[in-house]
Design an enzyme around this catalytic site. Structure first.
Site, PDB file in Angstrom:
ATOM      1  N   GLU A 122       0.898  -1.379  -0.115  1.00 57.55           N
ATOM      2  CA  GLU A 122      -0.137   0.216   0.002  1.00 57.55           C
ATOM      3  C   GLU A 122       0.961   1.183   0.092  1.00 57.55           C
ATOM      4  O   GLU A 122       2.112   1.278   0.314  1.00 57.55           O
ATOM      5  CB  GLU A 122      -0.996   0.040   1.217  1.00 57.55           C
ATOM      6  CG  GLU A 122      -0.670  -0.002   2.313  1.00 57.55           C
ATOM      7  CD  GLU A 122      -1.418   0.102   3.662  1.00 57.55           C
ATOM      8  OE1 GLU A 122      -2.608  -0.529   3.579  1.00 57.55           O
ATOM      9  OE2 GLU A 122      -1.071   0.509   4.711  1.00 57.55           O
TER      10      GLU A 122
ATOM     11  N   ARG B 196     -10.996  -5.962  19.908  1.00 58.03           N
ATOM     12  CA  ARG B 196     -10.848  -6.163  21.384  1.00 58.03           C
ATOM     13  C   ARG B 196     -10.978  -4.701  22.102  1.00 58.03           C
ATOM     14  O   ARG B 196     -11.044  -3.844  21.456  1.00 58.03           O
ATOM     15  CB  ARG B 196      -9.699  -6.964  21.738  1.00 58.03           C
ATOM     16  CG  ARG B 196      -8.590  -5.989  21.066  1.00 58.03           C
ATOM     17  CD  ARG B 196      -7.085  -6.513  21.421  1.00 58.03           C
ATOM     18  NE  ARG B 196      -6.002  -5.975  20.506  1.00 58.03           N
ATOM     19  CZ  ARG B 196      -5.501  -4.742  20.500  1.00 58.03           C
ATOM     20  NH1 ARG B 196      -5.862  -4.124  21.396  1.00 58.03           N
ATOM     21  NH2 ARG B 196      -4.604  -4.515  19.668  1.00 58.03           N
TER      22      ARG B 196
END
Ligand code: ADP
Length: 513
Positions: free
Chosen positions: A209, A301
Site C-alpha cells: 500500500e 478487542r
C-alpha cells in the site's frame, strides 16, 4: 436486566485470561457488577498485583507465555474447575485469537468479545481491506491482493507511486512492515518482510500500500450489541509513536474539525456494521497532512488506550462489554454520547529510550503515583515487584482528564512531575519531553514526532538530584539485603514501606515528594 444502572449480576463468575494492569482493570469492573473475578497467573506472577487482588486466582505454570497465558487448554481447565460463566481475554495474548474464542464457546462459556467470525475477517488486514472497500470505507491506496512475486510488487508500486509500504496481512504490534523508497529495494524488502511475517505470524502473505508520509493515527472506539445496534464513542489521536507503537493517546484529536470527526466516526460505524460487530472494537485510520483518512485495520478487542475514551465520554467500556456479552442491549444510544473536556494517556514502559527502546529489567524499588483531580492510574506493578522478562514492557498507564486541552497539558505535566518510579529505566522522562515539545503542545504533530525530534541525550536533565538520591538509597537497601520482597509469599505493598522511609531519610528535597 437493562441499562447501565443495573447492579444485578449478568454472570456470577468471570475468568480474566490476562495479567497486569488490564487484569486489574477488568476485575474492578466485575466487582462493581457483583461478579466474582477470577485471575490466572504464571509462576513469576505469583505475587503480582493482579494475582493478589483477585477474588480467586489460579496458577498456569511457567513464565513463558506459550506455557501459561497463551495455553488454551490450561485456561479452559481453570475455567472449568473455577466454574465460571464467561471469559474476558483483555488485550494482547489470546484476545484476538478467533480459534480461542471458538473453543471458549464450544466449552460452554461465554466469550466476552466479538464473534469468532468477525474476529477472523478483521484479524487479517487483507480480508478486512476487502470488506471495507465493499462497505464504502476509504482504504489506503494500494492493491487488495497478496503478493509474493517481486515483479508484481514492482508493478503495484509503480501504479501507486513510491514510497510504498510492504505489510504482513497477519501483522500486528507494529511488526511485519517495511517502507520501500525505490524499485531497486523492492526485491530484497519483499523477501525479508515475507520471512519475518512467516516467522512472527506463521503466514507470509504480504500486500503493498501507499506509504503515507507524516501521517497521523486516528482511531474510533465502537461498541455493538447482539440486537443490531452499533454506536461510536468518538475518536482518539494516537500519533505519538515509537517503532510504529503508541506511546501517548489523546481525545478529542487536536488535528481534526467537527466535520472530519463526523465523517470518521460515520466510517467507523459503517466498518463495524459491515461485520455485524458485537462488543468493544476499535477502527483504526491513518490520515495524511490534508486530512484525507483511510482505514488501516480493526482491533477486535478492548484497547490499551480505552481509558481516554472512558474519561472523555464518561462511560465504562468494560462494564458495557460484559453487559453486551450477556445479551443485554447497549445502555446508551448514539445521542447520549458526548465528548466532555480532554484526556491524555501516557504509557509507562520499562524500556530505555536511549537504547532504541530496548526493554529494561529490574525490581520496582519505589513507586509513588500522582493523585488529585482528573488523575487516573491503571497500574500493574507494586513496590518490591520484580519485572518478569517474559511479557510486554508496558507496566502502567497514567490518564489525565481536564476541561480543555490546555488544562490537560498542565495537569499532565504536574502529574508526571509527581510520578516516582525507581529501580529500572523507564520512559517517564520521554513523556515530560513530549509535553514540552512545541509541535505536540500546538496539536500539530505526526507519527514522525519522536523519530525526527526526540534526542534521548536530553533525558538526563530530567533525572533530578532527588531521584538520584532516592535511587542510591534504595540500592543501598538492596545491597544490605533489606526486605527481599520477591521471595516472601503473601508480601503486600504495606510490608514494603521501609523502602520508602529509608529513601526519604536520605533526601534533601523533601518538599518535592
Ligand atoms: P499493527 O497492526 O502492527 O499495529 P497498523 O496497520 O495498525 O499495524 O499500523 C501501525 C502503525 O504503522 C500506524 O499507526 C502508522 O504509524 C504506521 N502505518 C501503518 N500503515 C501506514 C501507511 N500506509 N503509511 C504510513 N504509516 C503507516
Amino acid at each position: 436486566m437493562n441499562g447501565s444502572t443495573s447492579t444485578s449480576p449478568v454472570f456470577s463468575k468471570v475468568l480474566v485470561a490476562n495479567r497486569g494492569e488490564i487484569s486489574l482493570r477488568i476485575q474492578q469492573a466485575l466487582r462493581e457488577m457483583r461478579i466474582v473475578a477470577c485471575a490466572v497467573y504464571s509462576d513469576p506472577d505469583r505475587t503480582a498485583r493482579h494475582t493478589l487482588a483477585a477474588d480467586e486466582a489460579y496458577p498456569l505454570g511457567p513464565g513463558p507465555s506459550a506455557e501459561s497465558y497463551l495455553d488454551v487448554d490450561k485456561i479452559l481447565d481453570v475455567a472449568r474447575s473455577a466454574g465460571v460463566d464467561a471469559i474476558h481475554p483483555g488485550y494482547g495474548f489470546l484476545s484476538e485469537n478467533a480459534d480461542f474464542a471458538q473453543r471458549v464457546i464450544d466449552a460452554g462459556f461465554t466469550f466476552i468479545g466479538p464473534t469468532p467470525e468477525s474476529m477472523r475477517v478483521m484479524g487479517n488486514k487483507l480480508s478486512a481491506r476487502a470488506i471495507m472497500e465493499k462497505a464504502g470505507v476509504p482504504v489506503v491506496p494500494g492493491v487488495t491482493e497478496a503478493v509474493d512475486d517481486p515483479l508484481r510488487a514492482v508493478e503495484i508500486a509503480h501504479e501507486i507511486g513510491y514510497p510504498v509500504l510492504l505489510k504482513a496481512a497477519a501483522g500486528g504490534g507494529g511488526k511485519g512492515m517495511r517502507v520501500v523508497h525505490s524499485e531497486a529495494e523492492i526485491q530484497s524488502a519483499l523477501e525479508r518482510t515475507m520471512g519475518e511475517a512467516q516467522s512472527a505470524f506463521s503466514d507470509s502473505s504480504i500486500f503493498v500500500e501507499k506509504y503515507i508520509e507524516h501521517p497521523r493515527h486516528l482511531e474510533v472506539q465502537v461498541m455493538g450489541d447482539q440486537h443490531g445496534h452499533v454506536v461510536h464513542c468518538f475518536e482518539r489521536e494516537c500519533s505519538v509513536q515509537r517503532r510504529h507503537q503508541k506511546v501517548i493517546e489523546e481525545s478529542p484529536s487536536p488535528s481534526i474539525d467537527d466535520h472530519t470527526r463526523q465523517q470518521l466516526c460515520h466510517a467507523a460505524v459503517a466498518a463495524a456494521s459491515a461485520v455485524n460487530y458485537v462488543g468493544a472494537g476499535t477502527v483504526e485510520f491513518i490520515a495524511d497532512p490534508q486530512n484525507n483518512f483511510y482505514f488501516l485495520e480493526m482491533n477486535t478487542r478492548l484497547q490499551v488506550e480505552h481509558p481516554v475514551t472512558e474519561e472523555v465520554v464518561g462511560i465504562d467500556l468494560v462494564r458495557a462489554q460484559v453487559q453486551v456479552a450477556a445479551g443485554m442491549p447497549l445502555a446508551w444510544k448514539q445521542s447520549d454520547l458526548r465528548q466532555r473536556g480532554h484526556a491524555m494517556e501516557f504509557r509507562i514502559y520499562a524500556e530505555d529510550p536511549a537504547k532504541n527502546y530496548a526493554p529494561s529489567l529490574g525490581r520496582v524499588l519505589r513507586l509513588r503515583l500522582p493523585q488529585g483531580a482528573g488523575v487516573r492510574n491503571d497500574v500493574g506493578i507494586r513496590e518490591g515487584y520484580e519485572i518478569p522478562i517474559f511479557y510486554d514492557p508496558m507496566l502502567a498507564k497514567l490518564i489525565v482528564h481536564a476541561e480543555s486541552r490546555r488544562a490537560c497539558l498542565a495537569r499532565a505535566q504536574r502529574a508526571l512531575a509527581e510520578y516516582r518510579l525507581l529501580g529500572f529505566t523507564h520512559n517517564i522522562g520521554l513523556h515530560r519531553w513530549v509535553l514540552e515539545n512545541k509541535d505536540f503542545r500546538s496539536g500539530h504533530y505526526s507519527t514522525s514526532l519522536l523519530e525526527e525530534q526526540f534526542d534521548p541525550e536530553v533525558l538526563t536533565t530530567h533525572i533530578s538530584d532527588e531521584e538520584r538520591q532516592m535511587m542510591a538509597a534504595a540500592l543501598a537497601l538492596v545491597e544490605a539485603g533489606v526486605g527481599d520482597a520477591s521471595s516472601a509469599s503473601g508480601t503486600r505493598p504495606a510490608d514494603l514501606s521501609d523502602w520508602g522511609r529509608a529513601g526519604r531519610a536520605q533526601m534533601t528535597h523533601r518538599n518535592q515528594l
